[in-house]
Design a protein around this motif. Structure first.
Motif, short mmCIF file in Angstrom:
data_model
loop_
_atom_site.label_atom_id
_atom_site.label_comp_id
_atom_site.label_asym_id
_atom_site.label_seq_id
_atom_site.Cartn_x
_atom_site.Cartn_y
_atom_site.Cartn_z
N TYR A 1 -10.01 9.90 4.81
CA TYR A 1 -8.77 8.95 4.52
C TYR A 1 -8.74 8.50 3.64
N ASN B 1 0.48 4.12 1.61
CA ASN B 1 0.65 5.14 2.85
C ASN B 1 1.11 4.22 4.78
N SER B 2 0.38 2.54 4.09
CA SER B 2 1.03 2.60 5.38
C SER B 2 -0.19 3.06 6.91
N LYS C 1 -3.20 10.59 10.11
CA LYS C 1 -2.42 8.66 9.67
C LYS C 1 -3.15 7.98 10.44
N LEU D 1 -3.88 4.63 6.23
CA LEU D 1 -5.09 5.63 5.80
C LEU D 1 -4.77 6.96 5.94
N LEU D 2 -4.94 7.95 5.38
CA LEU D 2 -4.56 9.21 5.61
C LEU D 2 -5.06 10.35 4.89
N THR E 1 4.11 -0.73 2.92
CA THR E 1 4.47 -0.13 1.46
C THR E 1 5.50 -1.74 0.81
N ASN F 1 0.77 -1.07 -0.11
CA ASN F 1 -0.20 -0.10 0.04
C ASN F 1 0.71 1.08 0.29
N SER G 1 -1.69 1.27 10.11
CA SER G 1 -2.12 0.38 9.68
C SER G 1 -1.37 -0.49 10.86
N ASP H 1 -6.04 6.05 1.26
CA ASP H 1 -5.07 4.68 1.06
C ASP H 1 -4.84 4.49 -0.58
N THR H 2 -4.21 3.48 -1.01
CA THR H 2 -4.43 2.57 -2.36
C THR H 2 -3.09 1.47 -2.52
#
Length: 158
Positions: free
Chosen positions: A146, A43-44, A54, A46-47, A107, A41, A57, A148-149
Motif C-alpha cells: 500500500y 490518495n487520502s 484503500k 494508503l492505496l 488531498t 497527500n 485516512s 501514499d505520497t
C-alpha cells in the motif's frame, strides 16, 4: 531519518502500528512575518494499486476494537526550537493526546505548524518537529504493498 524519506510500515488488522521511521521537519527562518508548514497527500489513504484497495485516512483512535475498517494518519509527536519563534502546532487534528490517535490526511493542504511570537508571527532558529505515521489494516484488506505520497509545503506569512 535521512533522505529519501521513504517510510515502510508492516500492518496487521489487530493492532495500530507506528512506522519505525518518523518524518522530521527542520526549519529556521529570519523572515519577520514567519512561516506556515502544510501537508497534503495524494490518495487520502494508503492505496494498493494492484487491487485498487484503500485504507482510508480518518481522524480516529486506531486501537479501537470496534473499528473494523482500519485507518491511517499522522501524529505530531514532538515540536521544539532553539531560539525565537516559537514553532507551534496549529492546534490541529494531528496533535492528539492518545498514543494511537491520528489526524486525517487530505488531498488539500492542512496546516501543521507555524511560527509565532505571542500573537505576531516571527522568526525561529533550530525549529524541529517529529511527525509519526500510524496505520491499521482491516480483515478484508488483501495483502500487498500500500502506498501514499505525503507532501509538505512551507509558505511565508505576508
Amino acid at each position: 531519518t535521512d533522505p529519501p524519506y521513504s517510510i515502510n510500515i508492516n500492518l496487521t488488522s489487530i493492532e495500530a502500528t507506528t512506522a519505525t521511521d518518523s518524518i522530521w521537519i527542520d526549519i529556521s527562518t529570519n523572515f519577520e512575518q514567519g512561516v506556515n508548514i502544510y501537508s497534503s497527500n495524494m490518495n487520502s489513504g494508503l492505496l494498493e494499486p494492484n487491487t485498487n484497495t484503500k485504507i482510508e485516512s480518518h481522524s480516529e483512535y486506531l486501537h479501537n476494537p470496534a473499528d473494523t475498517d482500519g485507518g491511517y494518519g499522522l501524529k505530531i509527536a514532538f515540536v521544539t526550537q532553539d531560539t525565537l519563534g516559537p514553532l507551534k502546532t496549529a492546534g490541529s487534528i494531528y496533535q492528539t493526546t492518545g498514543i494511537n490517535e491520528v489526524g486525517q490526511l487530505s488531498t488539500t493542504n492542512s496546516l501543521l505548524f507555524y511560527t509565532d511570537t505571542d500573537s505576531s508571527y516571527g522568526q525561529v532558529t533550530g525549529g524541529r518537529a517529529q511527525v509519526q505515521v500510524k496505520a491499521k489494516s482491516a480483515l478484508g484488506h488483501p495483502a500487498g504493498t500500500y502506498i501514499d505520497t505525503i507532501s509538505f509545503y512551507c509558505t511565508t506569512n505576508l
